[in-house]
Design a protein around this motif. Sequence first.
Motif, PDB file in Angstrom:
ATOM      1  N   GLY A  90       8.227 -10.272 -73.478  1.00 55.71           N
ATOM      2  CA  GLY A  90       8.467  -8.885 -73.081  1.00 55.71           C
ATOM      3  C   GLY A  90       8.856  -8.798 -71.618  1.00 55.71           C
ATOM      4  N   LEU A 121       4.034 -12.285 -76.448  1.00 54.68           N
ATOM      5  CA  LEU A 121       4.426 -10.890 -76.236  1.00 54.68           C
ATOM      6  C   LEU A 121       4.604 -10.608 -74.752  1.00 54.68           C
ATOM      7  CD1 LEU A 121       2.106  -8.899 -78.681  1.00 54.68           C
ATOM      8  CD2 LEU A 121       4.589  -8.966 -78.712  1.00 54.68           C
ATOM      9  N   VAL A 122       3.629 -11.082 -73.970  1.00 57.35           N
ATOM     10  CA  VAL A 122       3.645 -10.776 -72.540  1.00 57.35           C
ATOM     11  C   VAL A 122       4.812 -11.482 -71.857  1.00 57.35           C
ATOM     12  CG1 VAL A 122       2.388 -11.216 -70.405  1.00 57.35           C
ATOM     13  CG2 VAL A 122       1.197 -10.245 -72.372  1.00 57.35           C
ATOM     14  N   LEU A 154      -0.151 -15.337 -79.529  1.00 52.84           N
ATOM     15  CA  LEU A 154       0.643 -14.135 -79.805  1.00 52.84           C
ATOM     16  C   LEU A 154       0.738 -13.263 -78.556  1.00 52.84           C
ATOM     17  CD1 LEU A 154       2.061 -12.306 -81.896  1.00 52.84           C
ATOM     18  CD2 LEU A 154      -0.155 -11.210 -82.242  1.00 52.84           C
ATOM     19  N   ILE A 155      -0.418 -13.049 -77.888  1.00 50.77           N
ATOM     20  CA  ILE A 155      -0.417 -12.194 -76.697  1.00 50.77           C
ATOM     21  C   ILE A 155       0.447 -12.818 -75.602  1.00 50.77           C
ATOM     22  CG2 ILE A 155      -1.875 -11.200 -74.878  1.00 50.77           C
ATOM     23  CD1 ILE A 155      -2.251  -9.911 -77.628  1.00 50.77           C
ATOM     24  N   PHE A 195      -4.382 -15.549 -81.739  1.00 52.08           N
ATOM     25  CA  PHE A 195      -4.330 -14.262 -81.025  1.00 52.08           C
ATOM     26  C   PHE A 195      -3.829 -14.488 -79.598  1.00 52.08           C
ATOM     27  CE2 PHE A 195      -6.652 -10.987 -78.486  1.00 52.08           C
ATOM     28  CZ  PHE A 195      -6.008  -9.880 -78.994  1.00 52.08           C
ATOM     29  N   ASN A 212     -12.781 -19.294 -86.476  1.00 51.86           N
ATOM     30  CA  ASN A 212     -12.781 -18.362 -85.347  1.00 51.86           C
ATOM     31  C   ASN A 212     -11.940 -18.884 -84.200  1.00 51.86           C
ATOM     32  OD1 ASN A 212     -14.320 -16.336 -86.380  1.00 51.86           O
ATOM     33  ND2 ASN A 212     -16.253 -17.229 -85.700  1.00 51.86           N
TER      34      ASN A 212
END
Lengths: 671, 125
Positions: free
Chosen positions: B102, B98-99, B94-95, B91, B84
Amino acid sequence: MLLGKLTWDAIPLNQPIPLVAAGVVGVVIVAVLIWVTVKGYVPYLWKEWITSVDHKRIGVMYCVLALVMLVRGFIDAIMMRSQQAIAFHAQGYLPPEHFNQIFSAHGTLMIFFVAMPFVIGLMNFAVPLQLGARDVAFPTLNSVGFWLTATGALLVNISLVVGEFARTGWLPFPPLSELKYSPGVGVDYYLWSLLISGVGTLVAGINLVTTVLKIHAPGMTYLRMPMFCWTTLASNLLIVAAFPVLTATLVMLTLDRYLGFHFFTNEAGGNMMMFMNLIWIWGHPEVYILILPCFGVYSEVVSTFSHKPLFGYRSMVMATMVICLLSFMVWLHHFFTMGAGADVNAVFGITSAIIAVPTGVKIFNWLFTMYGGRVTFSVPMLWAIAFMVTFVIGGMTGVLLAVPPADFLLHNSLFLVAHFHNVIIGGVLFGAFAGYEYWFPKAFGFKLHEGLGKASFWCWVVGFYVAWMPGYVLGLEGMTRRMQHYDVPEWRPWLIVAEGGAVIILAGIVLQVAQIFVSIRQRAALRDEIGDPWDGRSLEWATPSPPPAFNYAVLPTIEGEEPYWDIKQLARERLTLRDEPAYGDIEMPRNSPTGFVSAFFATFLGFAMIWHIWWLAGLAAFGAFATFVVFAWRDEDEYIIPADEVARIDRANRSARSAVLKRLAAMQVAQ
Amino acid sequence: MSYTGEGPELHDTAPGEEEHEGVGGYVIGLGLATLLTAVSFFVAGTTLVWQPSIPVALVVLAIAQMGVHLVFFLHITTGPDNTNNVMALAFGVLIVLLVLGGSLWIMARMNANMAPMPPTMHMPR
C-alpha cells in the motif's frame, strides 16, 4: 550542562492559566498523598495495588487512570469551546500558542490516556473472568504495561508545569513538528510520552492476545467464548500489528529531531507525506482497537438486559474478524487530499465504505437481540441504546466522508471533527461507561447509584448532541478545525450552542463524581451479595463480587455458549446448588514491584531525554535494565493459597447463593 | 508463566518448548544467519556479478534470513500444536504485505501526480 536545556525559564511563571491549573492539581495531589500517609494506607496501596499482578486490580487501575485523565482532557475541551464561543472578532482569553497546546493535549490525552486505558482496563478486568481463567498469560508483564502507560500520562501532565506541550495537533505532522519549526520541548514531550506508553500498550496487547488464545477453562472452545473475548482478541491483534508502526514512525521523527536525520524534513530527500502514510497505517486500526472492545461490551450488555442470548453470535464473530482485517485496508481515507490520484482514492474510498457493512451487521444483531426480549432499562443498557442511535449517525457521516469528492470539501473542517467525536464519544466513551457501570459491582461488590447514573447519562447524551451537532453545520459552513479566533458572524451562534453542550456534559461529569461518592456511602444498601447483580449470562457472574485473587475455586467445565446461564437455570429448577466441589491448593503469581520500578526509571528516562540531560537518561536506562535483570533472575514467583482458604471463600459465596434459592423455594411454596 | 488447573485442554508450554532439541538447533540457526549476513555484505560490495542483480540478491538473502529466524529461533513449524503460531505468522505477513504494498503504491502514485517544478522553484536535494 548538568540539567541539559532545563532552566527556570521552563516554568511558565508569566502565564496565569497553566500556573493556576498546575497549582490546583499540585495541591490536590499533595493533599491526597498526605491523607493516604496519615491514614496509614501506604503499605496497603503498595501491597494490594501498586505491586499487584492481579489482572482485576490492574484493570481497575487502568480505568482509574482513564477517568482521571478524562477530567483533564475535558477541562481542555471546555477551555477550547469557551475560547471559540468568545473569540469572534477578538483574541479571546487564550493566546494562540496556548490554544494550540490545548487542542494538542486534548487529543493526545483523550485517545492515548483515556480511551486506550479505559478499554484495556475493561478487557483486563473482565476477559480472564469470562474465559474461566485464574489469571492472564503474563501477569507481571501486564503490570509493566500499565505502569508504562501511567508514565506516558504523567509526562504529558508534567509538560503543563515544566516547559510546554506540543502545538502540532494530536498527531505531530512534519514538517511543522521538525526541529526547524518546533524548536521547543513540546514535541519532545509528545514523542517520549508516546514512545514509552506505546511500549506499555504493545505489552498489554501481547498479554491479552495470548490470554484469549491460550488460557481458558476446560471446554471453553473459541466458538463458546463470550463476544467480549472475541472483540478483545480482534482489538489486541490490531494492537500487536499496529503499535509497532506508531513506535517506528515516532522513532523516525525522534531521530530527525535529535540526531539530524531527514526522514520527514523538507531537505535532503525527506518526505513528510511518508509520515502521513505511516502514522495513519497505525491510526486507522487504532480507531478499531478502541471501538471493537466497546462493541463487545454492548454485546454483553444488550444480551444481559434483554434477558436473551445474543442474536447471531456467529455472524457477530465473523463481523468482528472482518472488521479486524479490513481496518488495515482503509488508512488512506485520512489523506485523500494528499494527491495520490483518483485510482488510489477510489480503492480506499470503496474499502472504507465496505467496512461499514460488518458494523451494520452488528447493529442489526443488537436490535434483534432486543426484539422480543424483556428489556430492563438499567444504566448500562441506556448507554448501549444511546450508542446505537448515536453511532449510526456518526457512521453515516463517516460513509459520507469516505466518498473522496465529498472529502475534498470536508477535509479538516469541523464536519470531520464532529464526525470523529460522534463515533468516539458515541461509540467508545459510551461503551466504556456502559462497561464501567456493568462491571463495577463485580469489581467492588456494590452497584453504582442508579438514579445518579441515569441523571449523568442524560446529561452526557443531551450534552453530546448539543455540543457536536452544531459541528456538522459549522463544517458545512466552511469552518476549519483548530481556529483560535474567527470573524464569520454565521458561525458564532452555533459555537455558543456548542459551548452550552460542553456545560451540559460538565454537569454529567459532576454527577458521575457524585455517583461514586454516594455509592460508596450507601454501599451497604447497594451491596451485591451473591455476585450476580444483573442476572448475567456469562461466566464472570459465577464468581463472588469482588472475585477472590484466584477467580475460580475450581475451574468450571464449559459445555455451551452460556455456561453460567445453564448452571443458574439448573439451580433454579432444582432449587439447590450443585454439590460442593473438592477444593485444592491454588498457585498464584507473587506480586512484583517490577512494573512500578521500571516505570519509575522510564519516567526519568523520558524526562531526561526531553530536556537533553544525557547523564540522567543513561542512569535511568541502566536502572530499567537492572530492574529487568533482577526480575528475570527471581527465584520464587508463586505462592500457594491453601485449600482451606479456597474452601472458606467459596463456601461464603455458596451460602449467599443458597439463601437466594431458599427464598425462591419459599416463594414457590407460598404460591 | 504458570497456570494451575487440570484438564486436557490446558497447555502450559510455549510452542517448541516440548521438543527439547537442545542447543543444536540454535547453533545451526546462528551459523546460517551469520552466513547469510556475511554473504549480504559481500554481495553489496562485489563487482563479480551483474550490477542490477545485486538489489534482487539482497532481497532474496533478507527473506532467507527471516526464514532462518522463524524456523530456528522462533520454532515456527507446521505441527498440529502450532496452529496459532502459523495463523499469527500468516496474519503478520498479510499486514506487512498490505502496509508495504500500500505504501509503495500510494507514494509512487503521489510522486507521479506531483506537478513538475519550474527550475526557479528547484529545491536542494
